[in-house]
Design a protein around this motif. Structure first.
Motif, PDB file in Angstrom:
ATOM      1  N   GLY A  70       0.803  -1.212   0.000  1.00  0.00           N
ATOM      2  CA  GLY A  70       0.000   0.000   0.000  1.00  0.00           C
ATOM      3  C   GLY A  70       0.835   1.260   0.000  1.00  0.00           C
ATOM      4  N   PHE A  71       1.886   1.267   0.823  1.00  0.00           N
ATOM      5  CA  PHE A  71       2.738   2.444   0.891  1.00  0.00           C
ATOM      6  C   PHE A  71       3.507   2.634  -0.418  1.00  0.00           C
ATOM      7  CE2 PHE A  71       6.547   4.659   2.974  1.00  0.00           C
ATOM      8  CZ  PHE A  71       5.929   5.891   2.901  1.00  0.00           C
ATOM      9  N   THR A  72       3.942   1.539  -1.027  1.00  0.00           N
ATOM     10  CA  THR A  72       4.620   1.639  -2.328  1.00  0.00           C
ATOM     11  C   THR A  72       3.676   2.200  -3.378  1.00  0.00           C
ATOM     12  OG1 THR A  72       5.996  -0.268  -1.727  1.00  0.00           O
ATOM     13  CG2 THR A  72       5.990   0.393  -4.040  1.00  0.00           C
ATOM     14  N   ASP A  73       2.425   1.751  -3.371  1.00  0.00           N
ATOM     15  CA  ASP A  73       1.430   2.293  -4.303  1.00  0.00           C
ATOM     16  C   ASP A  73       1.251   3.793  -4.087  1.00  0.00           C
ATOM     17  OD1 ASP A  73       0.969  -0.225  -5.370  1.00  0.00           O
ATOM     18  OD2 ASP A  73      -0.834  -0.594  -4.172  1.00  0.00           O
ATOM     19  N   TYR A  74       1.205   4.189  -2.833  1.00  0.00           N
ATOM     20  CA  TYR A  74       1.057   5.605  -2.483  1.00  0.00           C
ATOM     21  C   TYR A  74       2.217   6.433  -3.033  1.00  0.00           C
ATOM     22  CZ  TYR A  74       1.109   9.628   0.816  1.00  0.00           C
ATOM     23  OH  TYR A  74       1.155  10.873   1.397  1.00  0.00           O
ATOM     24  N   LEU A  75       3.451   5.957  -2.816  1.00  0.00           N
ATOM     25  CA  LEU A  75       4.625   6.684  -3.313  1.00  0.00           C
ATOM     26  C   LEU A  75       4.655   6.712  -4.835  1.00  0.00           C
ATOM     27  CD1 LEU A  75       7.448   5.500  -0.871  1.00  0.00           C
ATOM     28  CD2 LEU A  75       5.868   7.428  -0.659  1.00  0.00           C
ATOM     29  N   THR A 120       0.923  24.471  15.026  1.00  0.00           N
ATOM     30  CA  THR A 120       1.417  25.582  14.221  1.00  0.00           C
ATOM     31  C   THR A 120       0.926  25.448  12.791  1.00  0.00           C
ATOM     32  OG1 THR A 120       3.471  24.410  13.694  1.00  0.00           O
ATOM     33  CG2 THR A 120       3.495  25.854  15.612  1.00  0.00           C
ATOM     34  N   TYR A 121       0.996  26.558  12.052  1.00  0.00           N
ATOM     35  CA  TYR A 121       0.635  26.584  10.635  1.00  0.00           C
ATOM     36  C   TYR A 121       1.839  27.051   9.828  1.00  0.00           C
ATOM     37  CZ  TYR A 121      -4.089  26.507  12.572  1.00  0.00           C
ATOM     38  OH  TYR A 121      -5.216  26.176  13.266  1.00  0.00           O
ATOM     39  N   PRO A 122       2.198  26.350   8.756  1.00  0.00           N
ATOM     40  CA  PRO A 122       1.590  25.128   8.211  1.00  0.00           C
ATOM     41  C   PRO A 122       1.649  23.972   9.215  1.00  0.00           C
ATOM     42  CG  PRO A 122       3.158  26.066   6.666  1.00  0.00           C
ATOM     43  CD  PRO A 122       3.356  26.784   7.961  1.00  0.00           C
ATOM     44  N   ARG A 123       0.695  23.056   9.118  1.00  0.00           N
ATOM     45  CA  ARG A 123       0.603  21.959  10.062  1.00  0.00           C
ATOM     46  C   ARG A 123       1.641  20.878   9.765  1.00  0.00           C
ATOM     47  NH1 ARG A 123      -3.696  22.185  13.392  1.00  0.00           N
ATOM     48  NH2 ARG A 123      -5.524  23.375  12.801  1.00  0.00           N
ATOM     49  N   THR A 124       2.157  20.284  10.836  1.00  0.00           N
ATOM     50  CA  THR A 124       2.974  19.086  10.729  1.00  0.00           C
ATOM     51  C   THR A 124       2.148  17.935  11.265  1.00  0.00           C
ATOM     52  OG1 THR A 124       4.995  20.337  11.067  1.00  0.00           O
ATOM     53  CG2 THR A 124       5.115  17.989  11.445  1.00  0.00           C
ATOM     54  N   ILE A 125       1.915  16.939  10.433  1.00  0.00           N
ATOM     55  CA  ILE A 125       1.018  15.853  10.813  1.00  0.00           C
ATOM     56  C   ILE A 125       1.769  14.531  10.820  1.00  0.00           C
ATOM     57  CG2 ILE A 125      -1.060  17.000   9.973  1.00  0.00           C
ATOM     58  CD1 ILE A 125      -0.853  15.381   7.419  1.00  0.00           C
ATOM     59  N   LYS A 126       1.229  13.585  11.606  1.00  0.00           N
ATOM     60  CA  LYS A 126       1.862  12.272  11.700  1.00  0.00           C
ATOM     61  C   LYS A 126       1.555  11.408  10.490  1.00  0.00           C
ATOM     62  CE  LYS A 126       2.269  11.825  16.716  1.00  0.00           C
ATOM     63  NZ  LYS A 126       2.018  10.952  17.883  1.00  0.00           N
ATOM     64  N   GLY A 127       0.414  11.617   9.876  1.00  0.00           N
ATOM     65  CA  GLY A 127      -0.032  10.765   8.780  1.00  0.00           C
ATOM     66  C   GLY A 127       0.455  11.244   7.426  1.00  0.00           C
ATOM     67  N   PRO A 128      -0.190  10.762   6.362  1.00  0.00           N
ATOM     68  CA  PRO A 128       0.235  11.110   5.007  1.00  0.00           C
ATOM     69  C   PRO A 128       0.013  12.583   4.692  1.00  0.00           C
ATOM     70  CG  PRO A 128      -1.829   9.887   4.956  1.00  0.00           C
ATOM     71  CD  PRO A 128      -1.328   9.817   6.367  1.00  0.00           C
ATOM     72  N   GLY A 129       0.938  13.150   3.935  1.00  0.00           N
ATOM     73  CA  GLY A 129       0.775  14.530   3.514  1.00  0.00           C
ATOM     74  C   GLY A 129      -0.357  14.700   2.524  1.00  0.00           C
ATOM     75  N   LYS A 132      -5.807  11.819   0.658  1.00  0.00           N
ATOM     76  CA  LYS A 132      -6.782  11.303  -0.301  1.00  0.00           C
ATOM     77  C   LYS A 132      -6.170  10.322  -1.292  1.00  0.00           C
ATOM     78  CE  LYS A 132      -9.958  15.235  -0.107  1.00  0.00           C
ATOM     79  NZ  LYS A 132     -10.683  16.277  -0.879  1.00  0.00           N
ATOM     80  N   VAL A 133      -4.844  10.241  -1.329  1.00  0.00           N
ATOM     81  CA  VAL A 133      -4.180   9.305  -2.233  1.00  0.00           C
ATOM     82  C   VAL A 133      -4.208   7.915  -1.606  1.00  0.00           C
ATOM     83  CG1 VAL A 133      -2.018   8.700  -3.397  1.00  0.00           C
ATOM     84  CG2 VAL A 133      -2.699  11.110  -3.174  1.00  0.00           C
ATOM     85  N   PRO A 134      -4.722   6.912  -2.309  1.00  0.00           N
ATOM     86  CA  PRO A 134      -4.805   5.563  -1.733  1.00  0.00           C
ATOM     87  C   PRO A 134      -3.434   5.033  -1.322  1.00  0.00           C
ATOM     88  CG  PRO A 134      -6.121   5.712  -3.743  1.00  0.00           C
ATOM     89  CD  PRO A 134      -5.327   6.992  -3.654  1.00  0.00           C
TER      90      PRO A 134
END
Length: 494
Positions: A70-75, A120-129, A132-134
């Protein structure tokens, strides 16, 4: 390119590593542990490059075959198919072993409760940037080296890697700039020409040369030719001037991803060579172009993708009207915390931003104004334009709906005097382009074949073909440093 004359060198070793950041360290450790003698060349007086002043986080896929796929597909989707699938598979598959590798070196890669600075903004998130990308959701996590909270994550990782290089007695030559690659009659790379202390030296490589010398963030010519927004400031290592790209080209290397960057928003202080990344500690702010017009949902831009909004070009007036932009913010936001992270960036060790931004107002970096008219005058804008912009924005705050740009109601905070403003530029963390590499870390020539005994890792010739997943450049440094180091150490001796 230069032909080695009778293969006579001032210094000879098995593997030469050009550039000493995370990728160079991972390469040297791996090559040494595979039995090779290693020399690292670093042009700067201080090692670490972009790495030691980065965010310090790396991406690691979850431990299942499904997550890897899944992660390879995402990249693959983020790269728009520009990076061969086997290269991405090598990145993702080999990243699974990084926790164990770090543990073997004496470090503890763990998933932190928060990344660098939260809220803070811009946000730093733990998940995918790009959620919406599978394939992005639920298939990876972001890690950093556990340690003293007062030590930035990037410095913790650098201390671990550089300490392991020192323990192995790998020869590190600081202040030594690689200038050219030496080849034999068949086109294979057999050494390096470098300069140190005003003297030219040659270093022979019996097995291989690995290019880990970063990108071209501080080369005006290459940035003008390849980077979409102009001008483009930089936040990292001033030594990243594209040296490896030019050396690789002279031995026939193909290039890829040259227009791709990891670009944030930042402020260029006149007293400093590098720029500061700007991260608002609260949501009472807007961005305007040079004329004073708001142009975007300020809270909806992915952290590393600011090159897109700054690249807007006005062909009629022949200008980039958003460079510089202005951030206009209120008193509550000024008092909420510093406008930059004190944990990353080249200026981290040079300047400590004040907690309430008062020192930066005093320095003149931040403009203060008691009225809209004074603000417009100080920013050299038409007062009627600034008035209209603030009126529309404050009306959106009152309505709880941003009809212009769709900013979420929760972030709509009105702006009232005193006003504050700071000029903003696109600021590159790192470029992604350079010599094309394959899944074995080999540099690929324009004929589609690997150049014998030439390898690469890290930011130099990165895999990122279009969009960049945050924290993955460090993963790439470590993974391809290990791949290139192992393969260079096992290459046939010259």
């Amino acid at each position: 390119m230069r032909m080695a004359e009778q293969q006579s060198f001032d210094v000879e070793t098995d593997v030469v590593v050009i550039g000493y950041g995370y990728a160079g360290a991972a390469t040297a450790i791996t090559a040494h542990d595979a039995g090779a003698e290693v020399v690292i060349l670093e042009k700067m007086a201080q090692p670490g490059g972009n790495s030691r002043v980065s965010g310090g986080n790396c991406v690691i896929p979850r431990d299942s075959d499904e997550a890897v796929r899944g992660f390879t597909d995402y990249l693959d989707r983020l790269c728009f198919g520009t990076t061969p699938r086997p290269v991405l598979e090598a990145l993702v598959t080999e990243a699974r072993s990084l926790v164990k590798w770090a543990a073997d070196l004496g470090g503890d890669l763990h998933i932190p409760e928060q990344l660098i600075v939260s809220g803070t903004y811009p946000r730093t998130i733990k998940g995918p940037g790009f959620p919406k990308v599978p394939g992005g959701r639920g298939n990876f996590d972001k890690y950093c080296i556990r340690g003293d909270a007062d030590v930035p994550p990037s410095l913790r990782l650098w201390n671990l890697l550089s300490g392991n290089v020192a323990e192995r007695s790998v020869q590190v030559r600081l202040g030594t700039a690689a200038r050219d690659l030496l080849t034999d009659a068949s086109g294979g790379v057999v050494g390096v020409v470098a300069t140190a202390g005003g003297r030219q030296i040659t270093i022979g490589a019996r097995k291989g040369v690995v290019l880990t010398c970063g990108g071209f963030e501080n080369d005006p010519e290459l940035k003008w030719d390849y980077a979409p927004p102009k001008p483009l400031k930089f936040a990292g290592n001033p030594g990243n001037t594209g040296d490896g790209i030019r050396m690789a080209q002279r031995v026939g290397a193909d290039l890829w991803h040259m227009t791709r960057t990891s670009t944030i928003v930042g402020f260029q202080a006149p007293e400093f060579e590098a720029a500061f990344g700007i991260f608002f500690p609260s949501d009472g702010f807007i961005y305007t172009d040079r004329a004073g017009n708001r142009y975007v949902d300020e809270t909806g831009i992915e952290l590393h993708e600011f090159y897109r909004v700054f690249s807007h070009f006005d062909a009629e007036n022949v200008e980039f009207p958003r460079i510089p932009s202005w951030a206009i913010f209120n008193e509550q936001t000024r008092l909420a915390g510093p406008l930059t992270w004190n944990t990353s960036g080249y200026n981290r060790d040079l300047y400590r931003w004040s907690p309430d931004n008062a020192a930066e107002v005093e320095r003149g970096w931040i403009v203060e104004a008691g009225s809209v008219e004074e603000l417009a005058e100080r920013l050299d804008m038409d007062a009627s334009v600034v008035t209209a912009t603030l009126t529309r924005y404050n009306a959106a705050c009152a309505d709880g709906q941003d009809a212009e740009f769709g900013r979420s109601a929760a972030t709509l905070k009105p702006l009232a005097p005193p006003f504050y403003a700071i000029p903003l530029h696109p600021v590159v963390l790192n470029t992604q382009g350079g010599a094309k590499r394959d899944e074995q870390g080999r540099v690929i020539g324009t004929d589609g074949n690997p150049i014998p005994r030439l390898f690469s890792a890290g930011e130099f010739g990165s895999v990122w073909g279009y969009l960049y997943q945050g924290a993955s450049n460090i993963t790439e440094c470590l993974v391809f440093g290990r791949i290139a180091g192992a393969n260079a150490a096992s290459a046939a001796s010259v």
